[in-house]
Design an enzyme around this catalytic site. Sequence first.
Site, mmCIF file in Angstrom:
data_model
loop_
_atom_site.group_PDB
_atom_site.id
_atom_site.type_symbol
_atom_site.label_atom_id
_atom_site.label_comp_id
_atom_site.label_asym_id
_atom_site.label_seq_id
_atom_site.Cartn_x
_atom_site.Cartn_y
_atom_site.Cartn_z
ATOM 1 N N GLU A 48 -10.879 6.250 -3.870
ATOM 2 C CA GLU A 48 -11.100 4.889 -4.376
ATOM 3 C C GLU A 48 -12.573 4.492 -4.447
ATOM 4 O O GLU A 48 -13.000 3.527 -3.783
ATOM 5 C CB GLU A 48 -10.333 3.864 -3.532
ATOM 6 C CG GLU A 48 -8.833 4.127 -3.461
ATOM 7 C CD GLU A 48 -8.045 2.972 -2.872
ATOM 8 O OE1 GLU A 48 -8.660 2.029 -2.337
ATOM 9 O OE2 GLU A 48 -6.800 3.002 -2.958
ATOM 10 N N GLU A 71 -1.426 7.611 -2.869
ATOM 11 C CA GLU A 71 -1.075 6.497 -1.982
ATOM 12 C C GLU A 71 -0.148 5.552 -2.725
ATOM 13 O O GLU A 71 -0.361 5.261 -3.905
ATOM 14 C CB GLU A 71 -2.297 5.660 -1.544
ATOM 15 C CG GLU A 71 -3.207 6.337 -0.558
ATOM 16 C CD GLU A 71 -4.405 5.466 -0.176
ATOM 17 O OE1 GLU A 71 -4.305 4.208 -0.240
ATOM 18 O OE2 GLU A 71 -5.435 6.042 0.170
HETATM 19 C C1 PNW Z 1 -6.394 1.578 -0.128
HETATM 20 N N1 PNW Z 1 -7.507 -3.930 -3.296
HETATM 21 O O1 PNW Z 1 -7.282 0.498 -0.100
HETATM 22 C C2 PNW Z 1 -7.044 2.582 0.785
HETATM 23 O O2 PNW Z 1 -7.218 3.856 0.209
HETATM 24 C C3 PNW Z 1 -6.427 2.665 2.128
HETATM 25 O O3 PNW Z 1 -7.390 3.122 3.044
HETATM 26 C C4 PNW Z 1 -5.833 1.322 2.507
HETATM 27 O O4 PNW Z 1 -5.398 1.280 3.817
HETATM 28 C C5 PNW Z 1 -4.702 1.051 1.546
HETATM 29 O O5 PNW Z 1 -5.139 1.124 0.205
HETATM 30 C C6 PNW Z 1 -4.043 -0.303 1.754
HETATM 31 O O6 PNW Z 1 -4.948 -1.339 1.541
HETATM 32 C C7 PNW Z 1 -7.255 -0.565 -0.944
HETATM 33 O O7 PNW Z 1 -8.120 -4.935 -2.878
HETATM 34 C C8 PNW Z 1 -7.973 -1.662 -0.525
HETATM 35 O O8 PNW Z 1 -6.949 -3.934 -4.430
HETATM 36 C C9 PNW Z 1 -8.067 -2.771 -1.315
HETATM 37 C C10 PNW Z 1 -7.425 -2.774 -2.524
HETATM 38 C C11 PNW Z 1 -6.691 -1.679 -2.948
HETATM 39 C C12 PNW Z 1 -6.614 -0.568 -2.151
#
Ligand code: PNW
Length: 450
Positions: A172, A351
């Site tokens: 990401e 994920e």
């Molecule tokens: C992902 N958003 O993070 C990460 O790869 C993980 O480490 C995390 O725990 C998981 O998703 C759940 O949040 C994100 O704001 C963080 O759209 C923020 C966003 C999306 C994914």
Amino acid sequence: SALPDAAASAPFPADFIWGVATSAYQIEGAAHEGGRGPSIWDVFAATPGKVAGGDTGEHACDHYHRYREDVALMQSLGVDAYRFSIAWPRVQPDGAGAWNEEGWAFYGRLLDALDDAGIAAHATLYHWDLPQALEDKGGWRNRDTAARFADYAAEFVRRFGERVKTIATHNEPLCTAMIGHEEGRFAPGLKDRKAAYQVAHHLLLSHGLAMQAMRAAGARAALGIVLNQSPAYPAAPTEDARIAARLADAMCNRLFMDPLFRGAYPADLLAHLGADAPVVLPGDMALIGAPLDFLGINYYSRIWAGAPAGQPAPCALGVTDMGWEIYPQGLTEHLVRIARDYNPPPIYITENGAACVDVPEAGAVHDPQRIRFLASHIAALRSAMAQGADVRGYFAWSLLDNFEWDSGYAKRFGLVFVDYPTQQRTLKDSALWYHDWIVGQRRAASVRES
Ligand code: PNW
């Protein structure tokens, strides 16, 4: 584009991979052990007001010490594969120079345990925990960090390249760049749009340099990158909202997909950014566009864009404990669109999952919302595959409840409940469901073969 239920409920291919995912800073703990250097998340989490409840990853799930138990949990789920990340500051405390043998040895022990359990390893090199020593020199704003990352990637391949099935450079990069440098909600906590887009470019450059270095080191694993992607929809039936949705798509999806698969940043995005567009040097785009063996996609929800002021975005279905809309159809629509627009390499859903309010009760944890979330997204994935998306595996986020970044331990994404004071693990109903789902798929496959 909705297909009849038959497509969504058809069995998956016999060689489809079912897995679970985690990341180093979110589960390992042992932040000061084994010669690990500080990362930007140690520093950020220790800064008052940055993480809910003042939580940090110092102890997290203590996976550094309990990895054998955690591998045994995976084995009890019956998964084929485990996606995890390497903590760069554990293996190279300063992000440059000397390797920390004790850090590498931890990942060697983890790989041994996975081997013994018959679980395939899928490694991610960067899941947000940059060595603080590199941040002190400008972090991802500094072009040199990309070269440091390529050195680390090549060393990983020399040591473990034969023992992992896939290696993703970044997890990401959108979140690193934008949430870390424009919004300031993630480490390193900057609020600077111009810096954020330069960081996006340096992340892509570091990916390209790492791909080159890993190929040169003789990598046998499949090499790729993991992007979080979300389809963007206009929040109103107006031309303004349609324009806003196109721009949101450029900022969230095409920002990375176009350089990786089309050799250029999206023209509409560059026009929008003006003077905030990144500096790109000759040769960068060729490095970034080098062929990938796989593409990882993380899917959680969709984006609404261009809602008129004061009007909430339409959101028909429920939301998770993150407040994220549950929209499985977005996974189908997005995968079909990616297949059509980019002709990508084989895809893994690296994920997908939900935060829920989980309460243990007499040795069990009932999480029906998470089961519905997983089942509906897996069905949506199956129907994307029926429409031509070449997807080879699915990783549920996450094996364990863990440090959910700026939300700390307050949000729980695990299939396994973690009681942090005792570090006791309890399988949630969703873990039992996922086990049964995987067993059912295997049974259906073996019936087809006989
Ligand atoms: C992902 N958003 O993070 C990460 O790869 C993980 O480490 C995390 O725990 C998981 O998703 C759940 O949040 C994100 O704001 C963080 O759209 C923020 C966003 C999306 C994914």
